[in-house]
Design a protein around this motif. Sequence first.
Motif, PDB file in Angstrom:
ATOM      1  N   PRO A  75       8.455  78.931  -2.535  1.00  0.00           N
ATOM      2  CA  PRO A  75       8.091  78.520  -1.170  1.00  0.00           C
ATOM      3  C   PRO A  75       7.428  77.148  -1.137  1.00  0.00           C
ATOM      4  N   ALA A  76       6.616  76.842  -2.155  1.00  0.00           N
ATOM      5  CA  ALA A  76       5.960  75.537  -2.198  1.00  0.00           C
ATOM      6  C   ALA A  76       6.990  74.422  -2.312  1.00  0.00           C
ATOM      7  N   GLY A  77       8.070  74.656  -3.057  1.00  0.00           N
ATOM      8  CA  GLY A  77       9.121  73.663  -3.173  1.00  0.00           C
ATOM      9  C   GLY A  77       9.761  73.344  -1.831  1.00  0.00           C
ATOM     10  N   PHE A  78      10.005  74.383  -1.025  1.00  0.00           N
ATOM     11  CA  PHE A  78      10.564  74.162   0.308  1.00  0.00           C
ATOM     12  C   PHE A  78       9.566  73.414   1.195  1.00  0.00           C
ATOM     13  N   LEU A  79       8.263  73.758   1.080  1.00  0.00           N
ATOM     14  CA  LEU A  79       7.249  73.074   1.877  1.00  0.00           C
ATOM     15  C   LEU A  79       7.210  71.585   1.554  1.00  0.00           C
ATOM     16  N   VAL A  80       7.205  71.264   0.258  1.00  0.00           N
ATOM     17  CA  VAL A  80       7.138  69.861  -0.147  1.00  0.00           C
ATOM     18  C   VAL A  80       8.393  69.116   0.297  1.00  0.00           C
ATOM     19  N   GLU A  81       9.540  69.785   0.232  1.00  0.00           N
ATOM     20  CA  GLU A  81      10.783  69.148   0.655  1.00  0.00           C
ATOM     21  C   GLU A  81      10.734  68.778   2.132  1.00  0.00           C
ATOM     22  N   ARG A  82      10.077  69.618   2.950  1.00  0.00           N
ATOM     23  CA  ARG A  82      10.032  69.383   4.389  1.00  0.00           C
ATOM     24  C   ARG A  82       8.857  68.506   4.815  1.00  0.00           C
ATOM     25  N   LEU A  83       7.708  68.667   4.140  1.00  0.00           N
ATOM     26  CA  LEU A  83       6.511  67.928   4.540  1.00  0.00           C
ATOM     27  C   LEU A  83       6.374  66.593   3.817  1.00  0.00           C
ATOM     28  N   GLY A  84       6.960  66.488   2.635  1.00  0.00           N
ATOM     29  CA  GLY A  84       6.791  65.294   1.825  1.00  0.00           C
ATOM     30  C   GLY A  84       5.750  65.507   0.731  1.00  0.00           C
ATOM     31  N   TYR A  85       5.753  64.628  -0.278  1.00  0.00           N
ATOM     32  CA  TYR A  85       4.859  64.792  -1.418  1.00  0.00           C
ATOM     33  C   TYR A  85       3.394  64.635  -1.027  1.00  0.00           C
ATOM     34  N   LYS A  86       3.091  63.632  -0.204  1.00  0.00           N
ATOM     35  CA  LYS A  86       1.691  63.397   0.161  1.00  0.00           C
ATOM     36  C   LYS A  86       1.119  64.580   0.936  1.00  0.00           C
ATOM     37  N   ALA A  87       1.842  65.057   1.939  1.00  0.00           N
ATOM     38  CA  ALA A  87       1.365  66.206   2.720  1.00  0.00           C
ATOM     39  C   ALA A  87       1.250  67.445   1.843  1.00  0.00           C
ATOM     40  N   GLY A  88       2.184  67.602   0.889  1.00  0.00           N
ATOM     41  CA  GLY A  88       2.117  68.747  -0.016  1.00  0.00           C
ATOM     42  C   GLY A  88       0.874  68.706  -0.884  1.00  0.00           C
ATOM     43  N   ILE A  89       0.519  67.511  -1.364  1.00  0.00           N
ATOM     44  CA  ILE A  89      -0.680  67.363  -2.187  1.00  0.00           C
ATOM     45  C   ILE A  89      -1.934  67.671  -1.370  1.00  0.00           C
ATOM     46  N   ILE A  90      -2.000  67.163  -0.140  1.00  0.00           N
ATOM     47  CA  ILE A  90      -3.163  67.411   0.723  1.00  0.00           C
ATOM     48  C   ILE A  90      -3.299  68.901   1.017  1.00  0.00           C
ATOM     49  N   LEU A  91      -2.186  69.565   1.328  1.00  0.00           N
ATOM     50  CA  LEU A  91      -2.216  71.005   1.598  1.00  0.00           C
ATOM     51  C   LEU A  91      -2.628  71.789   0.358  1.00  0.00           C
ATOM     52  N   GLY A  92      -2.143  71.369  -0.801  1.00  0.00           N
ATOM     53  CA  GLY A  92      -2.518  72.047  -2.041  1.00  0.00           C
ATOM     54  C   GLY A  92      -4.003  71.917  -2.335  1.00  0.00           C
ATOM     55  N   LEU A  93      -4.555  70.718  -2.148  1.00  0.00           N
ATOM     56  CA  LEU A  93      -5.987  70.514  -2.371  1.00  0.00           C
ATOM     57  C   LEU A  93      -6.821  71.334  -1.398  1.00  0.00           C
TER      58      LEU A  93
END
Length: 436
Positions: A75-93
């Motif tokens: 699921p995280a892979g799909f999130l990063v694909e849709r939100l982008g790397y920067k948004a994925g990093i912010i959400l992960g933190l």
Amino acid sequence: MISSSARAGSRRPAMARSYTTPLVILTSLFFMWGFITSLNDILIPHLRAVFTLSYVQSMLIQFCFFGAYLIMSFPAGFLVERLGYKAGIILGLSTAGTGCLLFYPAAEHVSYPFFLGALFVLASGITLLQVAANPYVAILGAPELASSRLNLTQAFNSLGTALAPFFGSALILSVAIKTSEELQKLNPSELASYGVSQASAVQAPYIALAVVFYVLAFAIAMLKLPTIAEPEAPAEVSEAHGVYRAHTNVWGYRHLVLGALGIFLYVGAEVSIGSFLVNFMGQPQIAGLREEMAARYLSLYWGGAMVGRFVGSALLSRIRPGYLLAFNAVVVGALLVIAMLASGAMAMWAVLAIGLFNSIMFPTIFTLAIDGLGKHTSEGSGILCMAIVGGAIVPLIQGFMADHIGIQLSFCVPVVCYLYIAWFGLKGHYADFAAR
């Protein structure tokens, strides 16, 4: 990925300079998730004493942590694909910070299931960070140096892994833990009070970690990170005179699937070796060390991994990643055979030396597996991170073998894992190439 024309000529130095700041920022993330992962080694004995857990019950801490990789990576892979790397990093933190905050009410309620839930949320955030940051580092610059860059950032992950036990032991294990005999002498009210005081020892450290995660999330949100477009068509690669076949589905890339198996076996082997090191060195025919003394030698194991990643980062800019991966895997396999057949100091130092050669394996397998995925890179990263669940399964297999043939001979299990990794480095990652 960057096109070949963008990589050529005089633009390369300017491009390298423009990526220095984001690489420094990303390196801090690698340090943080190495730190938080290693802190589990302190959390396990602490919560085991607080809740008087059995060995199997205390291992639920590791199962929850690695279980997050299995459940959340795709699921995280799909999130990063849709939100982008920067948004994925912010959400992960942010998710990791929330997981750390949940340790406070878990301690207040003195609830082991609550702790496990908080740990799962924390691990979910770390999983999202891995899914976003690993491929971002890999594509942030010249493709032929992807393994070198990822090994350099992973070296700081090892630094976090090495430092966390020192801070954790001082902040969490600083209060003396009562023995089982002493606990039996306490009345119910004294036992409850003791449990609350011990559980509260984790509150301040994890709140501090939550603050760090939130500050990093805010800092990254304020910074302008470069946007790297993933190609629609197959990317040029440096490993062979060819290009990858294009697929409409991420599972169609055979080298990715083989790489996921490599990640599964590598992480499983690494966790297995680490799990048995102290007991192995305590064997009379090996070193006969007490647990306290054997644990000190672990710093050499993790320190070797850190040194190996710095050295490997330099070597990978000159040597093909697949060849260096295969060489290291063969060396580790040989060291394990020595540990199985020898005795005394030779067997002990053979196992401790494995950390140095393990160092480059995860980031190198990772970059070889996602090479040429194009728009499927984020999904591929999710699959690879999901394969980290091998750290929960392979140790069980070695544990079964140890119960039946002994700890020393049980190292035959990781030997098989490293043989596969050597094959992947030599041949497996070429499986999806098509001739020009």
